[in-house]
Motif scaffolding. Sequence first.
Motif, PDB file in Angstrom:
ATOM      1  N   SER A  48      45.863  46.963  37.199  1.00  0.00           N
ATOM      2  CA  SER A  48      45.656  46.398  38.531  1.00  0.00           C
ATOM      3  C   SER A  48      44.389  46.985  39.143  1.00  0.00           C
ATOM      4  N   SER A  49      43.794  46.222  40.051  1.00  0.00           N
ATOM      5  CA  SER A  49      42.595  46.672  40.758  1.00  0.00           C
ATOM      6  C   SER A  49      42.993  47.316  42.074  1.00  0.00           C
ATOM      7  N   ASN A  50      42.318  48.408  42.396  1.00  0.00           N
ATOM      8  CA  ASN A  50      42.534  49.084  43.672  1.00  0.00           C
ATOM      9  C   ASN A  50      41.340  48.914  44.602  1.00  0.00           C
ATOM     10  N   SER A  60      45.823  41.791  32.048  1.00  0.00           N
ATOM     11  CA  SER A  60      46.452  42.489  33.166  1.00  0.00           C
ATOM     12  C   SER A  60      47.784  43.135  32.778  1.00  0.00           C
ATOM     13  N   SER A  61      48.290  42.821  31.581  1.00  0.00           N
ATOM     14  CA  SER A  61      49.474  43.499  31.065  1.00  0.00           C
ATOM     15  C   SER A  61      49.490  43.366  29.551  1.00  0.00           C
TER      16      SER A  61
END
Length: 181
Positions: A48-50, A60-61
Amino acid sequence: AGSWITTGTPSAVVCTSSISPGSQIFPTSGGTNTVSVTAPAPCDWAASSNSGFLNITSGSSGSGNGTVSYSVAANAGASARSGTLTIAGQTFTVTQAGASPPNVFSGGVVNNASFAPDPAPMAPGSIAAIFGSNMNDGSQVPSSGFGADGKLLTTLGAASVKINGFDAPIFYSFASQIGVQ
């Protein structure tokens, strides 16, 4: 490395993950790249992007080994910035340069036809060449186009020039030279 335990049949598996590389530096223009994930086969992970300027474009997974692709948006601000992605429980850091302001060289505005050095006169309406550094977004735009109004574009390579308060038509735009009228 991140660790967790996955239980099931026939026995528990300790899931220890790692990512490579652990960080990346990008230019002002941004770009894309990948991060490799190493994890045992039955171990699920997520990415995930923060940070608002970082986007995960694929991966993404996953389960076991995998790859996360991401993009970095251009930085129009003058300050450098950094942001993070969380990948398989690990922190991946992106550092990006800030935009340097344009710098017109002393004597860097000359007649585009003669390139005669300053203080050669320039007739009103003639085409000028402006020499400097960081004159545009780093792109190479050798010719302009026309806007909906039928006039030459006044922004090219994310650069614009004002002459006596008016947007000047731009003929070409390079990081070290812009042609305007």
